[in-house]
Design an enzyme around this catalytic site. Structure first.
Site, PDB file in Angstrom:
ATOM      1  N   CYS C 130       1.034  -1.477   0.321  1.00  0.00           N
ATOM      2  CA  CYS C 130       0.010   0.006  -0.085  1.00  0.00           C
ATOM      3  C   CYS C 130       1.137   1.223   0.370  1.00  0.00           C
ATOM      4  CB  CYS C 130      -0.946  -0.138   1.348  1.00  0.00           C
ATOM      5  SG  CYS C 130      -1.945   1.516   0.869  1.00  0.00           S
ATOM      6  N   ILE C 191      -0.646  -6.020  -9.448  1.00  0.00           N
ATOM      7  CA  ILE C 191       0.161  -5.684  -8.918  1.00  0.00           C
ATOM      8  C   ILE C 191      -0.799  -4.338  -8.086  1.00  0.00           C
ATOM      9  CG2 ILE C 191       2.150  -5.621 -10.611  1.00  0.00           C
ATOM     10  CD1 ILE C 191       0.755  -2.941 -11.593  1.00  0.00           C
TER      11      ILE C 191
HETATM   12  C1  LIG Z   1     -10.026   2.777  -4.260  1.00  0.00           C
HETATM   13  C2  LIG Z   1      -9.104   2.396  -4.187  1.00  0.00           C
HETATM   14  C3  LIG Z   1      -8.685   1.399  -2.964  1.00  0.00           C
HETATM   15  C4  LIG Z   1      -7.798  -0.026  -2.997  1.00  0.00           C
HETATM   16  N1  LIG Z   1      -7.620  -0.280  -1.235  1.00  0.00           N
HETATM   17  C5  LIG Z   1      -6.812  -1.256  -1.568  1.00  0.00           C
HETATM   18  C6  LIG Z   1      -6.742  -1.961  -0.305  1.00  0.00           C
HETATM   19  O1  LIG Z   1      -6.944  -1.817   1.255  1.00  0.00           O
HETATM   20  N2  LIG Z   1      -5.665  -3.451  -0.529  1.00  0.00           N
HETATM   21  C7  LIG Z   1      -4.697  -3.596  -1.369  1.00  0.00           C
HETATM   22  O2  LIG Z   1      -4.102  -4.231  -1.472  1.00  0.00           O
HETATM   23  N3  LIG Z   1      -5.046  -2.977  -2.843  1.00  0.00           N
HETATM   24  C8  LIG Z   1      -5.802  -1.724  -2.955  1.00  0.00           C
HETATM   25  N4  LIG Z   1      -6.257  -1.018  -3.652  1.00  0.00           N
HETATM   26  C9  LIG Z   1      -5.541  -2.263  -5.228  1.00  0.00           C
HETATM   27  C10 LIG Z   1      -6.482  -2.722  -5.793  1.00  0.00           C
HETATM   28  O3  LIG Z   1      -6.631  -3.562  -4.732  1.00  0.00           O
HETATM   29  C11 LIG Z   1      -5.724  -3.083  -7.178  1.00  0.00           C
HETATM   30  O4  LIG Z   1      -4.168  -3.492  -6.632  1.00  0.00           O
HETATM   31  C12 LIG Z   1      -5.207  -1.395  -8.013  1.00  0.00           C
HETATM   32  O5  LIG Z   1      -6.146  -0.635  -7.990  1.00  0.00           O
HETATM   33  C13 LIG Z   1      -4.810  -2.305  -9.464  1.00  0.00           C
HETATM   34  O6  LIG Z   1      -6.089  -2.939  -9.562  1.00  0.00           O
HETATM   35  P1  LIG Z   1      -7.091  -2.234 -10.975  1.00  0.00           P
HETATM   36  O7  LIG Z   1      -6.099  -1.233 -12.012  1.00  0.00           O
HETATM   37  O8  LIG Z   1      -7.981  -2.827 -11.511  1.00  0.00           O
HETATM   38  O9  LIG Z   1      -7.362  -0.854 -10.472  1.00  0.00           O
HETATM   39  C14 LIG Z   1      -7.001  -0.069  -4.147  1.00  0.00           C
HETATM   40  C15 LIG Z   1      -7.256   0.575  -5.397  1.00  0.00           C
HETATM   41  C16 LIG Z   1      -8.454   1.856  -5.153  1.00  0.00           C
HETATM   42  C17 LIG Z   1      -8.156   2.229  -6.909  1.00  0.00           C
END
Ligand SMILES: Cc1cc2nc3c(=O)[nH]c(=O)nc-3n(C[C@H](O)[C@H](O)[C@H](O)COP(=O)(O)O)c2cc1C
Ligand SMILES: Cc1cc2nc3c(=O)[nH]c(=O)nc-3n(C[C@H](O)[C@H](O)[C@H](O)COP(=O)(O)OP(=O)(O)OC[C@H]3O[C@@H](n4cnc5c(N)ncnc54)[C@H](O)[C@@H]3O)c2cc1C
Ligand SMILES: Cc1cc2nc3c(=O)[nH]c(=O)nc-3n(C[C@H](O)[C@H](O)[C@H](O)COP(=O)(O)OP(=O)(O)OC[C@H]3O[C@@H](n4cnc5c(N)ncnc54)[C@H](O)[C@@H]3O)c2cc1C
Ligand SMILES: Cc1cc2nc3c(=O)[nH]c(=O)nc-3n(C[C@H](O)[C@H](O)[C@H](O)COP(=O)(O)O)c2cc1C
Ligand code: FES
Ligand code: FES
Lengths: 257, 313, 313, 257
Positions: C130, C191
């Site tokens: 994170c 990722i």
């Molecule tokens: C608003 C938001 C909150 C997120 N919160 C977490 C989280 O609490 N824990 C985590 O491991 N990843 C978190 N992520 C990352 C996502 O799980 C994911 O790895 C990342 O967004 C890439 O995927 P995507 O492009 O489909 O969004 C968050 C992403 C977003 C956009």
């Protein structure tokens, strides 16, 4: 070469997923050689980002219009298929070097071999050759009956043979099946189509002079980014040509395909 | 003086907008479209000691809001660049920033030594961040010690100021920036491309013949801004910022983050007139935002307000 | 058996599509839109030992083809997650992957130990990536030694298999992946977000109150694919891939790169029905491409063809 | 809450850069409270990526239509301004909790205070209050004369005061200038507008009960992402509300603004 907002005059599906799009713009006046292409920005946003290269299929200098023919495939060509008359399209062109019509002399026979979406640039070529008193024989290959287009247009210019890969129309097989059988005598060959087809024609068995139009993934389209190079066959290590600005048409044997 | 004029080591720029290396060749093609003298500078294509063919094709692939390239530093080689490409650019009133690349330390040093003698080369851009070559390139840009050493060697031989181009593919970009500062760099250019990849749905294989490539275009803008923001606060060198710039607004955003000038790469392929267009729009935008000179925007996101108040009209 | 069924450590997935952590809360809101039982699994929001409020707002900003977030791991804390959120999810026939976060090693170990006891938690996802918290988070994900150690400690206490979520903000992702493999990880998820930033044109200040945030969405897809491609060839662990997935086609691309399942994050905000839509489209796409099971797509870009020939119908 | 392709019925500029867009869709039937919002996907491509939250300004359940009013600002609202009748728009809604009309009793006087683009949701509120026999006084603030809209519509519901920041129309100054002077006695206050305005009203000097509609940057719009939280003022450390799903309307004093 110019960048211009061209106006859609007409856009229609002329075969399954194949569109004929006529645009008007001053660049029509600069389109000298058949086989040149235009580089089109299909949307004014990020999606898709890059321009799309499409060959010029017909030029009408009097009306300041030109026509492109394309197959609806991915996102870019799908958006292009949706353009309606009156809409503006951002076009960069004309680009590249086309088919050298001057290599054929009045009275010569020119053999035009096109495969699928490689057929369009041969149409303007056929028109210009016929205008200059050259006999044109066209051999066109398509996947299937529903993909065939411009048979009539080519027939008006001279003998025209059609092959389809699945045999649903014309001769079953590839353009080479026709060429092998028909025993065509030509002084010059011009071709555009898929790479395996071009390779089959490259050896020069069908005419003493051959010119082939190549495709390569592009970004700039004007020779600045080195995306679209192909190595030459002249034996100089590292020597190359850019498909966008040196080509897309090359003399057979000039570059490795 | 114009509200866009910027002075940087070796560079007196009539405006802070220039095409990025590799996205403008040696200017020849674009010179058919507009007068290159309107540009702040030109960052020309990477030059290596010998001619290079680069990678097999396909070399480019589109991605959402961006593109991948794996050109592989194709260029005509030092000799031809010196004899043909750079002299042609002397026809224009525009400083050239020569992008220097190679496979070994010696390559870089050799190219730097020679190319810095060209009369219109006002600065070098050390490309220690190309992700598309097997040797050299990014290897120098991901190891602070190698980066420092290479910078020092090049500085020893260069006749003009040396900017070092940083790779974003690192855990800690500040440590690399500090290393090249210690090596004597006069400025930084950042960012080069992010390593990325696309696969073909039908063949299941990578679209690029080189498998991976460098991601550029609008998609990378937030990463570039973040890195410029971090580095500009920790290092005392001017930064030429790049990565996804498409508009005059984007230019200001890069200045706010910490850039003193900018380069436009990928967008030249989409709109070949993008640089002159941005240069034309900038004065009005700068004025509209209430600044009397664009340099007031540099680092504005992190500089203390008292200092900023002084700059304001 | 369905051509989408995938078995992974601890997880028997009816299909390999799940919402990504932080983009689906604890499922409550989405359960008003569709039956959560259609999902392959659910990666729930990060859980820390104590409730967390997270960062000040604005917490999100749009970028070209993507978005930045700096939520800062806001969550109701372990106790409430165990008492309220997880039990509510027992109403659905869907395995839960619990995202474990904290500021210290002890935090992670404590949450992992407790949450892995929940009956519907079939696996843990260790969030060592994170980018939006001052302590913990990404610090563990950028140092191989810390990553290995933390993984080992968590493995010792967890009742269920442990997946480790990797950060893309590193020079060498393979070295981190290898480290967590040595630490005993059962799988990888990758990722997490790329560190990025946006600035406000009017104020010259960062849009996000936290200054920087994590970049996600379509823009990052090529970076995710490249990293999965690299890691899947070097490490012997199944990968749940994510980063910019928007469509069934994207899912296949991730499989080709090396993923064995995927998660969809940002796209849930744009189309809340994206997961069920992809799950519905996948069987036809898989068949159209000539595969008899989606698992044949995993690593197809790099696996030797002989091996692949065996899988083909 | 549903996701629906709503059809554009009408879209017109009703003040400088302010558009009134009427959409038809089944979700109109679910719009219970004034002050709820819809979350709009303005394009079907990547640019822009996120949905845009816009308040519901008027509901016509009989016709299954609803109206939103927005200021053309960045890319999202600019694209929204271009939508033409017949086009489909992807809408998620209705979302959130609106103004509790039930807090006002027949015979009460309700004071509606709106600033700029915060005015729209007050219109449906005014209609519903008047329908329920409540007296409505509206105080609306705008930047300048050309930005004023819906004066007539509000006037039909009751006493209406207009302020402009530059004094080009109505009272010069802010809504608070009017409130300070006009000595309005109200039983309940409902407000939507810029944060400084809401802060000025929060203290509760103008009515015993006040309800304020907040804005915050959003991504999901449904309560799942924690983008739009604001801390409560109840003294419980770490306690919060989500603007999208707990709000956007809160009782004055409930959350920190
Ligand atoms: C608003 C938001 C909150 C997120 N919160 C977490 C989280 O609490 N824990 C985590 O491991 N990843 C978190 N992520 C990352 C996502 O799980 C994911 O790895 C990342 O967004 C890439 O995927 P995507 O492009 O489909 O969004 C968050 C992403 C977003 C956009
Ligand atoms: C000189 C030249 C002339 C062409 N003339 C024609 C023509 O007359 N009619 C026609 O239908 N097609 C023609 N093509 C091919 C045409 O450019 C592609 O079909 C088109 O770019 C596909 O875009 P898309 O968005 O639909 O597909 P996508 O697959 O979504 O495109 C993704 C990316 O790959 C590139 N790409 C995909 N296929 C090709 C291809 N075959 N060649 C080059 N780039 C490609 C796209 O430009 C884009 O950058 C020509 C290509 C070149 C190089
Ligand atoms: C509950 C709610 C109700 C709203 N109702 C209305 C209304 O009735 N009429 C109206 O004109 N506007 C309203 N807004 C504001 C409206 O959402 C923004 O003006 C709009 O999102 C701007 O988008 P853009 O693309 O034009 O601007 P850009 O600045 O390009 O947007 C960039 C990003 O910032 C976000 N953003 C920018 N400004 C705001 C803002 N003020 N609030 C929230 N997010 C913002 C956008 O959603 C987008 O994600 C409302 C906002 C909220 C939260
Ligand atoms: C096709 C292409 C070729 C490039 N070649 C070089 C190069 O030779 N040397 C270099 O330093 N950077 C090169 N780059 C990187 C750009 O100069 C720039 O750093 C990067 O593209 C980010 O900017 P952009 O997003 O505006 O394109 C190249 C980029 C592209 C797209
Ligand atoms: S596409 Fe750029 S050089 Fe040919
Ligand atoms: S916008 Fe996602 S929780 Fe409010």
């Amino acid at each position: 070469m110019r960048k211009e907002m061209c106006t859609v005059v007409q856009n229609k599906e002329i075969a399954h997923s194949v569109y004929e799009l006529t645009l008007s713009g001053q660049m029509a006046g600069e389109m000298d050689e058949p086989g040149q292409f235009v580089h089109i920005r299909v949307s004014d946003n990020l999606d898709p980002l890059l321009r799309r290269p499409i060959s010029i299929a017909a030029i009408n200098k009097d009306k300041q219009e030109y026509t492109i023919i394309f197959r609806k495939q991915g996102r870019g060509t799908s958006l292009l298929a949706e353009k309606r008359p009156g809409e503006k399209v951002d076009v960069l062109g004309p680009l590249g070097n086309g088919f050298p019509t001057g290599e054929a002399r009045s009275g010569d026979t020119a053999l035009l071999v096109g495969g699928g979406i490689g057929v369009p640039p041969l149409y303007e070529l056929a028109k210009q050759l016929v205008d200059r008193g050259i006999k044109v024989i066209s051999v066109l290959g398509f996947q299937t009956a529903s993909a065939v287009f411009y048979e009539e247009e080519f027939s008006r210019m001279g003998e025209t043979y059609i092959a389809t890969a699945d045999g649903t129309y014309g001769r079953k097989g590839f353009v080479t099946s026709i060429l092998d059988e028909a025993d065509i005598q030509a002084d010059i060959l011009y071709s555009c189509g898929p790479t395996p087809m071009l390779r089959a024609l490259e050896a020069g068995m069908f005419a003493p002079k051959s010119f082939l139009s190549l495709e390569e993934r592009m970004s700039c389209g004007i020779g600045a980014c080195f995306a679209c190079v192909c190595p030459t066959k002249n034996g100089h290590e590292g020597d190359y040509r850019k498909v966008c600005s040196d080509g897309p048409v090359f003399r057979a044997g000039e570059v490795a395909i | 003086m114009s509200l866009l004029h910027i002075d940087l080591p070796g560079l007196s720029l009539k405006n802070p907008v220039m095409p990025a290396s590799g996205c403008f060749g040696f200017g020849k093609e674009f010179s058919q479209l507009f007068d290159l003298s309107v540009l702040g500078a030109i960052m020309v294509k990477a030059t290596t000691p010998e001619p290079r063919f680069g990678n097999p094709t396909p070399r480019v692939a589109e991605t959402p809001g961006g593109m991948l390239n794996a050109i592989g530093l194709q260029n005509p080689g030092l000799e031809k660049v010196m004899a043909e490409e750079l002299p042609r650019l002397e026809n224009y009133d525009v400083p050239i920033i020569a992008n220097v690349a190679g496979s070994t330390e010696e390559d870089y040093v050799h190219v730097a030594q020679e190319i810095s003698k060209a009369p219109n080369v006002h600065a070098l851009e050390l490309n220690i961040s190309c992700p598309n070559v097997k040797t050299g390139g990014i290897a120098f840009g991901t190891d602070p010690e190698m980066a420092r050493r290479l910078t020092r060697k090049v500085k020893e031989v260069s006749q003009v100021p040396v900017y070092v181009k940083l790779s974003p593919n690192v855990t800690n970009i500040v440590s690399i920036a500090k290393a090249v500062q210690e090596g004597g760099a006069d400025g930084l250019t950042m960012i080069n491309t992010l390593l990325g990849m696309r696969l073909d749905l039908q063949t299941a294989k990578p679209i690029l013949a080189n498998v991976t490539g460098g991601l550029s275009g609008a998609a990378v803008k937030p990463v570039a801004l973040r890195m410029i923001y971090e580095v500009s606060q920790q290092v005392d060198l001017p930064i030429i910022g790049m990565g996804g710039i498409q508009s005059a607004q984007d230019v200001i955003e890069f200045f706010y983050a910490g850039a003193s000038a900018v380069a436009v790469g990928t967008q030249n392929f989409i709109d070949p007139f993008v640089c002159p267009a941005i240069i034309e729009e900038l004065p009005e935008l700068v004025a509209e935002l209430g600044y009397s000179h664009i340099s007031e925007c540099t680092g504005r996101s992190w500089k203390r307000n008292e200092k900023l108040a002084y700059h304001r009209a």
